[in-house]
Write an enzyme that holds these catalytic residues in place. Structure first.
Site, PDB file in Angstrom:
ATOM      1  N   SER A 152      48.237  40.631  39.197  1.00  0.00           N
ATOM      2  CA  SER A 152      47.387  41.495  38.385  1.00  0.00           C
ATOM      3  C   SER A 152      48.279  42.016  37.267  1.00  0.00           C
ATOM      4  CB  SER A 152      46.864  42.668  39.220  1.00  0.00           C
ATOM      5  OG  SER A 152      46.381  43.712  38.398  1.00  0.00           O
ATOM      6  N   TYR A 165      48.259  49.469  45.482  1.00  0.00           N
ATOM      7  CA  TYR A 165      47.752  48.200  44.970  1.00  0.00           C
ATOM      8  C   TYR A 165      48.768  47.555  44.027  1.00  0.00           C
ATOM      9  CZ  TYR A 165      45.024  44.838  42.307  1.00  0.00           C
ATOM     10  OH  TYR A 165      44.592  43.687  41.677  1.00  0.00           O
TER      11      TYR A 165
END
Length: 279
Positions: free
Chosen positions: A137, A151
């Site tokens: 990401s 995350y």
């Protein structure tokens, strides 16, 4: 006629994974698609066929992953391209999230990826070819997203292990690429997909604002198209010398440039202390 490669794609029932599987099948690749629920794959794509194999897999279970890879090789005779796409977003500050919440995010986003790599590599190593895509990401490159620390940590881990993997497997003719997607218009940020902290600490106002912005404003307004993202990944798979790091989507260059500037500025500002350790 050249036989099309076999792709093994995790987290394929929605989002970027689903878009990728559909594009691959349109281009006559052979595809193994995994999800926690195989019926969702059948509903979206169809039953097993000569080019498609849907599998229900618990990525956190190494034995289940090993079985899935074995079924894939039995079905198609080989695997060529691995896409570790499965994962989910966990919102919450580092203080807020429980040990259980943090570990569950790592179990899927990191250890699930490692389970696939561990069980796919014997086949790729033996055939002396292959390509592993690990979907990180932009939050795995730049961690300045308040309330997304765990995350981001999972996605930083994915980036770090991919760098090492690329060096470890290059002698076998196998490639590795970490993909840093920006904001894509999928259901990743929907309230049904993203997880929020069980025990909220209201004092973290900045994190709450970030959380609400992602869930209420950014969700549904992301600038990038998952179909075009899928096409880009397929294009990378077809080049002779693919990148180890691949930024995917509009807006990712801004995070790249900002982080380079941040690290460079800090290095220059503190260089005297940095080199003060010389004997």
């Amino acid at each position: 006629m050249e036989t099309k490669k076999v792709w093994f794609v995790t987290g394929a029932s929605k989002g970027l994974g689903l878009a990728l599987v559909k594009k691959l099948l349109q281009q006559n690749y052979r595809v193994v698609a995994t999800s926690r629920n195989s019926q969702s794959l059948i509903t979206e794509i169809g039953d097993a066929s000569e080019n498609f194999l849907p599998l229900e897999v618990n990525l956190a279970d190494d034995k289940d992953v090993k079985s899935a890879i074995a079924k894939s090789v039995d079905y198609f005779g080989q695997v060529d391209v691995i896409v570790n796409n499965a994962g989910y977003g966990q919102i919450g500050t580092l203080e807020e999230l429980s040990d259980k919440e943090a570990r569950e995010n790592f179990d899927i986003n990191v250890f699930g990826t490692l389970n696939v790599i561990r069980n796919a590599m014997p086949h790729l190593r033996q055939q002396r070819s292959g390509h592993i895509f690990n979907i990180s990401s932009i939050g795995g490159y730049s961690g300045n997203f308040p309330g997304w620390g765990i995350y981001c940590a999972t996605k930083f881990a994915v980036a770090g292990l991919t760098e090492s993997l690329a060096e470890e497997i290059k002698d076998f003719g196998v490639k590795a690429t970490v993909v840093y997607p920006g904001y894509f218009r999928t259901d990743f940020l929907s309230k049904e997909s993203v997880r929020t902290p069980e025990n909220v600490i209201e004092e973290y106002e900045t994190a709450r604002n970030s959380e609400q912005a992602h869930l209420d404003e950014i969700n549904g307004n992301q600038p990038n198209d998952p179909d075009k993202g899928a096409e880009a990944i397929i294009a990378i798979s077809e080049v002779e010398n693919p990148p180890v790091h691949f930024l995917l989507g509009s807006g990712t260059d801004e995070y790249l440039n900002n982080k380079i500037k941040l690290i460079t500025d800090d290095a220059e500002k503190w260089s005297e202390l940095t080199f003060s350790t010389v004997i």
